[in-house]
Structures are given as C-alpha cells and as structure tokens.
Design an enzyme around this catalytic site. Structure first.
Site, PDB file in Angstrom:
ATOM      1  N   LYS A  58     -21.306  -1.701  -7.113  1.00 46.82           N
ATOM      2  CA  LYS A  58     -20.220  -0.843  -7.180  1.00 46.82           C
ATOM      3  C   LYS A  58     -20.742   0.253  -8.210  1.00 46.82           C
ATOM      4  CE  LYS A  58     -16.781  -4.074  -5.565  1.00 46.82           C
ATOM      5  NZ  LYS A  58     -15.664  -5.004  -5.850  1.00 46.82           N
ATOM      6  N   GLN A 102     -12.415  -7.272 -11.095  1.00 43.34           N
ATOM      7  CA  GLN A 102     -13.352  -8.051 -10.045  1.00 43.34           C
ATOM      8  C   GLN A 102     -12.771  -9.322 -10.065  1.00 43.34           C
ATOM      9  OE1 GLN A 102     -15.853  -6.804  -8.129  1.00 43.34           O
ATOM     10  NE2 GLN A 102     -15.603  -8.544  -6.927  1.00 43.34           N
ATOM     11  N   ASP A 125      -8.036  -1.021  -5.496  1.00 44.81           N
ATOM     12  CA  ASP A 125      -7.993  -2.202  -4.679  1.00 44.81           C
ATOM     13  C   ASP A 125      -6.963  -2.249  -3.690  1.00 44.81           C
ATOM     14  OD1 ASP A 125     -10.490  -3.490  -4.708  1.00 44.81           O
ATOM     15  OD2 ASP A 125      -9.745  -4.812  -6.355  1.00 44.81           O
TER      16      ASP A 125
END
Ligand code: NAP
Length: 298
Positions: A58, A102, A125
């Site tokens: 990422k 994460q 997200d």
C-alpha cells in the site's frame, strides 16, 4: 465445444488496476494545482507477516501515485485505549485525509470499536457503519476497496449486469456484504451464500456471476460452474507444497483456476487479480476522501 479449447477472458488485475491508477494520478495532479496533497495514515499493530506485506504494498503504491503516506507501527501489546487515542489524533489532524487500520488486530482489541472511532470522512476502508449505511441507501460515500475493485473488474469486460444471477459466497463486512449490495445496486439478482448454506453447487450452477470470498483454497471447481459464467476470485490462500524435497508456499484463490477456465467466459487469476484492485481502490478512496473534505465536487 471441446473443453480444452474454451475461449475465456482473463481479467488481468495488473491491466485493470493500472487504468484505475492512471485516473488517480490525474486527480492528484489536479489537487496539487490547488496545493492539496492527499495523505494517508496507515496503522499497523503487531508483526503479522501478511499484514506487513500488505502495508508495504500500500505504501509503495502511495509513493508511485503521489499520495503522502505515514505509517504508525504499534506493538502487539498496545492497549485498546491507546489505539483509540491515536485514531482520535489522526481524526483531528487536518493534514491527513485517510486513515487505514490494517486488520487483523490482536485479540484483546475490539475491531468494531476501532472502526467506529475512525472519522467516517477519513474511513478509506469504507467499514464505518455510516459508510455501510450510505452504500445501502445508494448515497455517495466510501465503499470498501475489495468489492469496489471487483465491480471495476466486471465493468472492464463490458458485462451488462442488469438482471444477471449473481452469487456472492462469503458474508464478511469487508468483502461479501458490500459486494452483494453493490451488485444489487447494479440490478443483479443476488444470492448470498455462507458457511451455513446448503447445496452450494445448486447455486453456483445457476449463476451468471460468481464472486468467491470464502478463504478456502480451490473451493469452487470447474464442474460447479455454469458454462459462460463470469468468476471473480477474491480468495487469497497461502498453501504449502513440496518441490525437490523443499517446502514452498504459493498463493491460490478460492476457485480452482485450471478446471474453472474450461467453462467460464471470464475469470480473474490469483495472484494478479483482485488483490491489485484492492490497493488501487484504496488510492481511489484516499482521493475521494480528500475531495469530500475539501468540498470538491465528485
Ligand atoms: P472471512 O471474514 O473469514 O469470511 C469468510 C466467509 O466465507 C464467511 O462469511 C463464511 O461464512 C464463508 N464461508 C466459510 N466457509 C464456507 C463454506 N464452506 N461455504 C460457503 N461459505 C463459507 O473472510 P474475508 O475477509 O471476507 O475474506 C475472504 C477471502 O478473501 C480470504 O481468502 C481473504 O484472504 C480474501 N481477501 C482478499 C482480498 C483481496 O484483496 N484479494 C481482500 C480481502 C480478503 P460464515 O459467515 O457463515 O462464517
């Protein structure tokens, strides 16, 4: 038709994600003209090896497209309150446009509490209940990256989704549920399967589109798929095998690619499929969040 000569389209994650990133870069250039540099905070708790790889990918893509990324590494023993405090600080930092925590988190941390703490406007997200509700109500918001990527892959082959029988296998908040909602919003007739579903083969054989997000290696075989179906394989399963006496690892999907390719009209590979789209859509969401925060029209 001879099965061995079945012609199918490989929906290449490298190609489709590259075209998403071209648009992202163009938008970043436009934002920079207004002195806006999109910024993403990435929070990693603990030292899960797979999470470290995802975070590295990422960050690398952020660098490639021109998003400023800041990594926050916390020990696996960090207290839940400390993580919530950090998120509070990131929420209040006007120089930050996106916050990504994460997953998985250590067991002593309540994942939903963490999701709820993230400012919905920075929730790249797309997991905050406000963003989930927006998706349900077809209001512009931040949509989870993986299902967003699957929709772009379907669009890339020019399929008319309206009226198609779509089967989503898996019902996580991260993939399965938003995926089913996106397909429903696109006028598919959606069936949603999960671990308590009986006779899954009856469903797969009746589906024009199958989205497999289960987490079981090679779960869907070619003989379970209707000829001409489109298959999107979200699964990322690491399996071990032995070659020349040496134990090796490789990544496989939830779909047995070699038997599936004999019957499908289009399919995504693993690796090189949905995983790349997830990262590209994270970049997309960071730009969208930046624009929302600056009241720039979409
Ligand atoms: P998850 O939270 O573990 O959900 C798995 C889902 O599969 C659950 O809904 C479960 O049903 C269902 N399931 C389990 N066994 C089943 C069975 N035998 N038949 C039918 N359904 C079954 O996983 P996830 O986060 O959604 O991820 C799913 C897969 O996608 C994993 O392999 C993951 O690594 C991969 N993934 C890939 C990406 C990417 O970028 N490519 C991103 C995210 C996830 P219940 O709800 O009844 O338990």
């Amino acid at each position: 038709m001879n099965d061995l000569t079945n012609k199918y389209t490989l929906i290449d994650g490298k190609v489709v994600s590259a075209s998403v990133l071209v648009d992202v870069k163009r938008e970043i250039e436009e934002l920079k003209l207004n002195s806006i540099i999109p910024s993403l905070a990435v929070v990693l708790v603990g030292d899960d090896p797979a999470s470290q790889v995802y975070v590295r990918n990422k960050k690398r893509t952020c660098d490639e497209v021109g998003i400023r990324s800041i990594e926050y590494k916390l020990e696996s023993t960090v207290k839940e309150t400390e993580l919530l405090e950090l998120i509070g600080k990131l929420n209040n930092d006007n120089d930050l446009n996106g916050i990504l925590v994460q997953f998985p988190l250590p067991n002593h941390i309540n994942k939903q509490l963490v999701i709820n703490e993230i400012d919905p406007a920075k929730d790249v997200d797309g997991l905050h209940p406000i963003n989930a509700g927006k998706l349900l109500n077809q209001i512009n918001g931040l949509v989870p990256c993986t299902p967003q990527g699957c929709m772009i892959m379907l669009e890339s082959i020019g399929i008319n989704l309206s009226g198609k029988n779509a089967l989503v296998i898996g019902r996580s908040n991260l993939v399965g549920k938003p995926m089913a909602q996106l397909l429903l919003n696109a006028n598919c007739t959606v069936t949603h399967a999960h671990s308590k579903t009986n006779n899954i083969e009856q469903l797969t054989l009746n589906s024009d589109i199958i989205i497999a997000a289960v987490g079981i290696p090679n779960y869907i075989k070619g003989n379970m798929i209707k000829r001409g179906s489109v298959v999107i394989d979200v699964g990322m399963n690491r399996i071990s095998y032995t070659k020349d006496g040496i134990i090796k690892n490789r990544l496989v999907g939830d779909v047995e690619f070699d038997s599936a390719k004999q019957v499908v009209s289009a399919i995504t590979p693993v690796p090189g499929g949905v995983g790349l789209m997830t990262v590209a859509c994270l970049m997309n969401n960071t730009i969208l969040a930046t624009k929302l925060q600056h009241n720039i029209n979409q």
